[in-house]
Design a protein around this motif. Sequence first.
Motif, PDB file in Angstrom:
ATOM      1  N   GLY A  66      16.207  15.164  -2.199  1.00  0.00           N
ATOM      2  CA  GLY A  66      15.364  16.350  -2.047  1.00  0.00           C
ATOM      3  C   GLY A  66      14.017  16.096  -1.410  1.00  0.00           C
ATOM      4  O   GLY A  66      13.254  17.033  -1.180  1.00  0.00           O
ATOM      5  N   VAL A  67      13.705  14.846  -1.095  1.00  0.00           N
ATOM      6  CA  VAL A  67      12.418  14.498  -0.491  1.00  0.00           C
ATOM      7  C   VAL A  67      12.555  14.420   1.023  1.00  0.00           C
ATOM      8  O   VAL A  67      13.500  13.821   1.540  1.00  0.00           O
ATOM      9  CB  VAL A  67      11.895  13.153  -1.045  1.00  0.00           C
ATOM     10  CG1 VAL A  67      10.778  12.587  -0.188  1.00  0.00           C
ATOM     11  CG2 VAL A  67      11.437  13.324  -2.478  1.00  0.00           C
ATOM     12  N   VAL A  68      11.633  15.055   1.721  1.00  0.00           N
ATOM     13  CA  VAL A  68      11.542  14.944   3.175  1.00  0.00           C
ATOM     14  C   VAL A  68      10.484  13.880   3.445  1.00  0.00           C
ATOM     15  O   VAL A  68       9.287  14.116   3.240  1.00  0.00           O
ATOM     16  CB  VAL A  68      11.150  16.288   3.830  1.00  0.00           C
ATOM     17  CG1 VAL A  68      10.980  16.123   5.333  1.00  0.00           C
ATOM     18  CG2 VAL A  68      12.178  17.356   3.505  1.00  0.00           C
ATOM     19  N   ALA A  69      10.924  12.694   3.855  1.00  0.00           N
ATOM     20  CA  ALA A  69      10.016  11.562   4.028  1.00  0.00           C
ATOM     21  C   ALA A  69       9.497  11.473   5.454  1.00  0.00           C
ATOM     22  O   ALA A  69      10.267  11.555   6.412  1.00  0.00           O
ATOM     23  CB  ALA A  69      10.722  10.266   3.653  1.00  0.00           C
ATOM     24  N   HIS A  70       8.182  11.340   5.588  1.00  0.00           N
ATOM     25  CA  HIS A  70       7.518  11.052   6.856  1.00  0.00           C
ATOM     26  C   HIS A  70       6.808   9.718   6.682  1.00  0.00           C
ATOM     27  O   HIS A  70       6.516   9.312   5.551  1.00  0.00           O
ATOM     28  CB  HIS A  70       6.486  12.128   7.196  1.00  0.00           C
ATOM     29  CG  HIS A  70       7.084  13.432   7.588  1.00  0.00           C
ATOM     30  ND1 HIS A  70       6.349  14.412   8.223  1.00  0.00           N
ATOM     31  CD2 HIS A  70       8.325  13.951   7.442  1.00  0.00           C
ATOM     32  CE1 HIS A  70       7.116  15.462   8.456  1.00  0.00           C
ATOM     33  NE2 HIS A  70       8.314  15.210   7.978  1.00  0.00           N
ATOM     34  N   TYR A  71       6.493   9.074   7.787  1.00  0.00           N
ATOM     35  CA  TYR A  71       5.821   7.777   7.662  1.00  0.00           C
ATOM     36  C   TYR A  71       4.867   7.543   8.815  1.00  0.00           C
ATOM     37  O   TYR A  71       5.002   8.145   9.887  1.00  0.00           O
ATOM     38  CB  TYR A  71       6.843   6.632   7.585  1.00  0.00           C
ATOM     39  CG  TYR A  71       7.760   6.557   8.781  1.00  0.00           C
ATOM     40  CD1 TYR A  71       7.425   5.785   9.893  1.00  0.00           C
ATOM     41  CD2 TYR A  71       8.963   7.252   8.807  1.00  0.00           C
ATOM     42  CE1 TYR A  71       8.263   5.715  10.991  1.00  0.00           C
ATOM     43  CE2 TYR A  71       9.804   7.188   9.900  1.00  0.00           C
ATOM     44  CZ  TYR A  71       9.454   6.418  10.988  1.00  0.00           C
ATOM     45  OH  TYR A  71      10.274   6.347  12.082  1.00  0.00           O
ATOM     46  N   GLU A  72       3.890   6.679   8.549  1.00  0.00           N
ATOM     47  CA  GLU A  72       2.903   6.262   9.544  1.00  0.00           C
ATOM     48  C   GLU A  72       2.708   4.761   9.403  1.00  0.00           C
ATOM     49  O   GLU A  72       2.706   4.232   8.297  1.00  0.00           O
ATOM     50  CB  GLU A  72       1.543   6.900   9.289  1.00  0.00           C
ATOM     51  CG  GLU A  72       1.515   8.395   9.238  1.00  0.00           C
ATOM     52  CD  GLU A  72       0.167   8.862   8.712  1.00  0.00           C
ATOM     53  OE1 GLU A  72      -0.819   8.779   9.476  1.00  0.00           O
ATOM     54  OE2 GLU A  72       0.112   9.300   7.565  1.00  0.00           O
ATOM     55  N   VAL A  73       2.493   4.094  10.514  1.00  0.00           N
ATOM     56  CA  VAL A  73       2.156   2.676  10.491  1.00  0.00           C
ATOM     57  C   VAL A  73       0.664   2.558  10.225  1.00  0.00           C
ATOM     58  O   VAL A  73      -0.136   3.305  10.782  1.00  0.00           O
ATOM     59  CB  VAL A  73       2.524   1.994  11.821  1.00  0.00           C
ATOM     60  CG1 VAL A  73       2.066   0.544  11.843  1.00  0.00           C
ATOM     61  CG2 VAL A  73       4.024   2.081  12.061  1.00  0.00           C
ATOM     62  N   GLU A  74       0.304   1.649   9.339  1.00  0.00           N
ATOM     63  CA  GLU A  74      -1.095   1.477   8.942  1.00  0.00           C
ATOM     64  C   GLU A  74      -1.512   0.018   9.049  1.00  0.00           C
ATOM     65  O   GLU A  74      -0.688  -0.875   8.895  1.00  0.00           O
ATOM     66  CB  GLU A  74      -1.295   1.918   7.485  1.00  0.00           C
ATOM     67  CG  GLU A  74      -0.846   3.330   7.175  1.00  0.00           C
ATOM     68  CD  GLU A  74      -1.780   4.390   7.715  1.00  0.00           C
ATOM     69  OE1 GLU A  74      -2.850   4.058   8.269  1.00  0.00           O
ATOM     70  OE2 GLU A  74      -1.445   5.582   7.579  1.00  0.00           O
ATOM     71  N   LEU A  75      -2.787  -0.194   9.306  1.00  0.00           N
ATOM     72  CA  LEU A  75      -3.376  -1.522   9.239  1.00  0.00           C
ATOM     73  C   LEU A  75      -3.989  -1.658   7.860  1.00  0.00           C
ATOM     74  O   LEU A  75      -4.810  -0.838   7.452  1.00  0.00           O
ATOM     75  CB  LEU A  75      -4.464  -1.696  10.312  1.00  0.00           C
ATOM     76  CG  LEU A  75      -5.236  -3.007  10.253  1.00  0.00           C
ATOM     77  CD1 LEU A  75      -4.309  -4.187  10.527  1.00  0.00           C
ATOM     78  CD2 LEU A  75      -6.381  -2.987  11.251  1.00  0.00           C
ATOM     79  N   GLY A  76      -3.577  -2.680   7.115  1.00  0.00           N
ATOM     80  CA  GLY A  76      -4.090  -2.888   5.767  1.00  0.00           C
ATOM     81  C   GLY A  76      -5.037  -4.063   5.707  1.00  0.00           C
ATOM     82  O   GLY A  76      -4.934  -5.007   6.492  1.00  0.00           O
ATOM     83  N   LEU A  77      -5.976  -3.985   4.801  1.00  0.00           N
ATOM     84  CA  LEU A  77      -6.914  -5.080   4.542  1.00  0.00           C
ATOM     85  C   LEU A  77      -6.578  -5.709   3.204  1.00  0.00           C
ATOM     86  O   LEU A  77      -6.304  -4.994   2.241  1.00  0.00           O
ATOM     87  CB  LEU A  77      -8.352  -4.566   4.469  1.00  0.00           C
ATOM     88  CG  LEU A  77      -8.932  -3.934   5.710  1.00  0.00           C
ATOM     89  CD1 LEU A  77     -10.317  -3.371   5.397  1.00  0.00           C
ATOM     90  CD2 LEU A  77      -9.028  -4.943   6.821  1.00  0.00           C
ATOM     91  N   VAL A  78      -6.664  -6.999   3.136  1.00  0.00           N
ATOM     92  CA  VAL A  78      -6.507  -7.721   1.877  1.00  0.00           C
ATOM     93  C   VAL A  78      -7.912  -8.042   1.389  1.00  0.00           C
ATOM     94  O   VAL A  78      -8.619  -8.849   1.995  1.00  0.00           O
ATOM     95  CB  VAL A  78      -5.687  -9.006   2.060  1.00  0.00           C
ATOM     96  CG1 VAL A  78      -5.544  -9.739   0.725  1.00  0.00           C
ATOM     97  CG2 VAL A  78      -4.326  -8.688   2.660  1.00  0.00           C
ATOM     98  N   ILE A  79      -8.324  -7.358   0.341  1.00  0.00           N
ATOM     99  CA  ILE A  79      -9.664  -7.549  -0.216  1.00  0.00           C
ATOM    100  C   ILE A  79      -9.569  -8.615  -1.301  1.00  0.00           C
ATOM    101  O   ILE A  79      -8.846  -8.446  -2.282  1.00  0.00           O
ATOM    102  CB  ILE A  79     -10.227  -6.235  -0.806  1.00  0.00           C
ATOM    103  CG1 ILE A  79     -10.160  -5.099   0.214  1.00  0.00           C
ATOM    104  CG2 ILE A  79     -11.632  -6.446  -1.356  1.00  0.00           C
ATOM    105  CD1 ILE A  79     -10.973  -5.309   1.448  1.00  0.00           C
ATOM    106  N   SER A  80     -10.305  -9.700  -1.126  1.00  0.00           N
ATOM    107  CA  SER A  80     -10.189 -10.822  -2.057  1.00  0.00           C
ATOM    108  C   SER A  80     -11.392 -10.977  -2.980  1.00  0.00           C
ATOM    109  O   SER A  80     -11.341 -11.770  -3.913  1.00  0.00           O
ATOM    110  CB  SER A  80      -9.980 -12.116  -1.289  1.00  0.00           C
ATOM    111  OG  SER A  80     -11.049 -12.345  -0.400  1.00  0.00           O
ATOM    112  N   ARG A  81     -12.461 -10.223  -2.725  1.00  0.00           N
ATOM    113  CA  ARG A  81     -13.655 -10.280  -3.578  1.00  0.00           C
ATOM    114  C   ARG A  81     -14.155  -8.868  -3.804  1.00  0.00           C
ATOM    115  O   ARG A  81     -14.287  -8.098  -2.858  1.00  0.00           O
ATOM    116  CB  ARG A  81     -14.776 -11.084  -2.913  1.00  0.00           C
ATOM    117  CG  ARG A  81     -14.510 -12.561  -2.829  1.00  0.00           C
ATOM    118  CD  ARG A  81     -15.632 -13.309  -2.137  1.00  0.00           C
ATOM    119  NE  ARG A  81     -16.929 -13.025  -2.746  1.00  0.00           N
ATOM    120  CZ  ARG A  81     -18.091 -13.238  -2.128  1.00  0.00           C
ATOM    121  NH1 ARG A  81     -18.123 -13.731  -0.909  1.00  0.00           N
ATOM    122  NH2 ARG A  81     -19.221 -12.978  -2.728  1.00  0.00           N
ATOM    123  N   MET A  82     -14.460  -8.563  -5.056  1.00  0.00           N
ATOM    124  CA  MET A  82     -15.021  -7.245  -5.343  1.00  0.00           C
ATOM    125  C   MET A  82     -16.470  -7.195  -4.890  1.00  0.00           C
ATOM    126  O   MET A  82     -17.120  -8.228  -4.745  1.00  0.00           O
ATOM    127  CB  MET A  82     -14.941  -6.954  -6.838  1.00  0.00           C
ATOM    128  CG  MET A  82     -13.531  -6.725  -7.318  1.00  0.00           C
ATOM    129  SD  MET A  82     -13.425  -6.063  -8.997  1.00  0.00           S
ATOM    130  CE  MET A  82     -14.044  -7.404  -9.962  1.00  0.00           C
TER     131      MET A  82
END
Length: 145
Positions: A70-86
């Motif tokens: 029942g889900v109509v799925a859409h998608y986008e390519v994203e650039l992610g950041l890996v944050i290693s320090r708060m």
Amino acid sequence: MAYGDGQCGFLTIMGLAKFKTVPKIVAVGQNYLLHAKEMGAKSIPKNPILFLKAPTSVVIPPEPVKVPSGVVAHYEVELGLVISRMGKNIPKSKVTDHIEGFFCGIDVTARNLQLEAKSAGSPWSVAKGFDTFLPVSEQLPLDKV
């Protein structure tokens, strides 16, 4: 290869077969003009629209994305950041001290559920957080970019 340092990482993922703790996944919505217009906006918002994705949405290929009935799925390519320090109020000159690396992700959205939630004035996190709705690549270390 690990995402984050296990303490406060954006993603803490080991190899391509399994993952450990994923404490928080923060994403930015309507940051791409053509897509924002496609969703009915006239422009990109002045302030970023932040939303969360559930830690269980992370999946590492070749594990498939599983779209519920029942889900109509859409998608986008994203650039992610890996944050290693708060940190907070980090000066621009120190931002890279908090970034461990980058990854490619695919933000999958249950578009029909998102539109229903938006029409009702409700949060649309339900449309973003299904299990497997965030396939991710291996990390590219910051020093390789």
